[in-house]
Design a protein around this motif. Structure first.
Motif, mmCIF file in Angstrom:
data_model
loop_
_atom_site.group_PDB
_atom_site.id
_atom_site.type_symbol
_atom_site.label_atom_id
_atom_site.label_comp_id
_atom_site.label_asym_id
_atom_site.label_seq_id
_atom_site.Cartn_x
_atom_site.Cartn_y
_atom_site.Cartn_z
ATOM 1 N N SER A 51 0.855 -1.186 0.000
ATOM 2 C CA SER A 51 0.000 0.000 0.000
ATOM 3 C C SER A 51 0.892 1.237 0.000
ATOM 4 C CB SER A 51 -0.953 0.001 1.199
ATOM 5 O OG SER A 51 -0.234 -0.004 2.404
ATOM 6 N N TYR A 52 0.371 2.290 -0.597
ATOM 7 C CA TYR A 52 1.113 3.534 -0.743
ATOM 8 C C TYR A 52 0.472 4.613 0.112
ATOM 9 C CZ TYR A 52 3.048 1.265 -4.856
ATOM 10 O OH TYR A 52 3.679 0.395 -5.689
ATOM 11 N N LEU A 53 1.307 5.389 0.803
ATOM 12 C CA LEU A 53 0.821 6.522 1.574
ATOM 13 C C LEU A 53 0.859 7.743 0.668
ATOM 14 C CD1 LEU A 53 -0.034 7.511 4.412
ATOM 15 C CD2 LEU A 53 2.358 8.073 4.805
ATOM 16 N N GLU A 54 -0.170 8.542 0.721
ATOM 17 C CA GLU A 54 -0.192 9.780 -0.057
ATOM 18 C C GLU A 54 0.980 10.650 0.392
ATOM 19 O OE1 GLU A 54 -0.545 12.478 -2.574
ATOM 20 O OE2 GLU A 54 -2.001 10.849 -2.716
ATOM 21 N N THR A 55 1.796 11.081 -0.549
ATOM 22 C CA THR A 55 3.012 11.820 -0.192
ATOM 23 C C THR A 55 2.958 13.287 -0.580
ATOM 24 O OG1 THR A 55 4.084 11.196 -2.265
ATOM 25 C CG2 THR A 55 4.444 9.753 -0.354
ATOM 26 N N ILE A 59 6.504 6.559 -0.008
ATOM 27 C CA ILE A 59 6.266 5.924 1.283
ATOM 28 C C ILE A 59 5.350 4.745 1.006
ATOM 29 C CG2 ILE A 59 5.373 6.119 3.625
ATOM 30 C CD1 ILE A 59 5.943 9.105 3.528
ATOM 31 N N VAL A 60 5.843 3.563 1.308
ATOM 32 C CA VAL A 60 5.123 2.346 0.975
ATOM 33 C C VAL A 60 5.107 1.420 2.184
ATOM 34 C CG1 VAL A 60 7.177 1.224 0.029
ATOM 35 C CG2 VAL A 60 4.942 0.483 -0.740
ATOM 36 N N TYR A 101 8.223 1.922 4.635
ATOM 37 C CA TYR A 101 9.499 2.373 4.090
ATOM 38 C C TYR A 101 9.314 3.726 3.410
ATOM 39 C CZ TYR A 101 10.398 -2.589 4.654
ATOM 40 O OH TYR A 101 10.521 -3.855 5.169
ATOM 41 N N LEU A 102 10.332 4.565 3.564
ATOM 42 C CA LEU A 102 10.382 5.853 2.891
ATOM 43 C C LEU A 102 11.640 5.876 2.041
ATOM 44 C CD1 LEU A 102 9.852 8.956 2.456
ATOM 45 C CD2 LEU A 102 10.983 9.330 4.638
ATOM 46 N N ILE A 103 11.475 6.155 0.760
ATOM 47 C CA ILE A 103 12.625 6.314 -0.143
ATOM 48 C C ILE A 103 12.578 7.729 -0.698
ATOM 49 C CG2 ILE A 103 13.749 5.570 -2.274
ATOM 50 C CD1 ILE A 103 12.399 2.847 -1.906
ATOM 51 N N GLU A 104 13.676 8.433 -0.549
ATOM 52 C CA GLU A 104 13.824 9.769 -1.113
ATOM 53 C C GLU A 104 15.000 9.719 -2.069
ATOM 54 O OE1 GLU A 104 12.833 13.791 -1.654
ATOM 55 O OE2 GLU A 104 11.733 12.176 -0.698
ATOM 56 N N ALA A 157 4.765 8.540 9.816
ATOM 57 C CA ALA A 157 4.793 7.724 11.033
ATOM 58 C C ALA A 157 3.400 7.220 11.372
ATOM 59 C CB ALA A 157 5.355 8.533 12.203
ATOM 60 N N GLU A 158 3.361 6.035 11.939
ATOM 61 C CA GLU A 158 2.102 5.479 12.428
ATOM 62 C C GLU A 158 1.966 5.849 13.897
ATOM 63 O OE1 GLU A 158 1.548 1.342 11.655
ATOM 64 O OE2 GLU A 158 2.405 1.507 9.658
#
Length: 166
Positions: A43-47, A62-63, A70-73, A94-95
């Motif tokens: 699932s993908y978090l709206e970024t 952010i997936v 995980y966050l990839i920049e 963050a959750e």
């Protein structure tokens, strides 16, 4: 690098990472040393967020795979403000969980990918969070320097970005 070129690059990376769950899982497994099965739920978090002054902020990816986030920049070149942006994106991703009187923030695991590097490109990005004079936490993010990796590692980690890769 001008903002337009940077935006095109970021949008291209984000597009590739949304083509296939299998591709994303392969990239995450390669970058973070994990072993998620290729059929894991993704699932993908709206970024894209609107901040103070109505400015738009966009983190690259952010997936969540299974229960792990995980966050990839990605970076094209050195950027002295990357540390604060990464922390802000990680905080937004963050959750939050509350048990009785304790609120827990669980941050995603973070990596920064540098497509181009210089002698100033760090191996580790650090931010010190100072809570009181005595209480602090060092938030550290590993860096993946794409040009420094040998061809085999690059192929194994990134060939999965192409949805037609077997």
């Amino acid at each position: 690098m001008d903002r337009t070129t940077h935006d095109i690059f970021d949008r291209s990376f984000k597009f590739l990472m949304h083509l296939s769950n299998r591709a994303v899982i392969n990239v995450i497994n390669g970058l973070f040393g994990t072993n998620h099965p290729l059929d894991s739920p993704v699932s993908y978090l709206e970024t894209e967020k609107v901040g103070a002054g109505l400015s738009k902020t966009v983190s690259d990816l952010i997936v969540t795979i299974g229960k792990d986030s995980y966050l990839i920049e990605t970076q094209i070149g050195d950027d002295m403000h990357i540390a604060t942006r990464i922390f802000r994106y990680a905080l937004e991703g963050a959750e939050y969980s509350a048990r009785e009187t304790l609120l827990t923030l669980t941050f995603p695991q973070v990596r920064v990918i540098y497509w181009e590097t210089s002698r100033r490109t760090p191996d580790l990005i650090k931010i010190r969070l100072q809570f009181t004079k005595e209480a602090y936490y060092d938030f550290e993010v590993s860096v993946f320097k794409f040009p420094d990796r040998d061809a085999h590692v690059q192929y194994c980690t990134w060939s999965s970005c192409c949805p037609c890769t077997p």
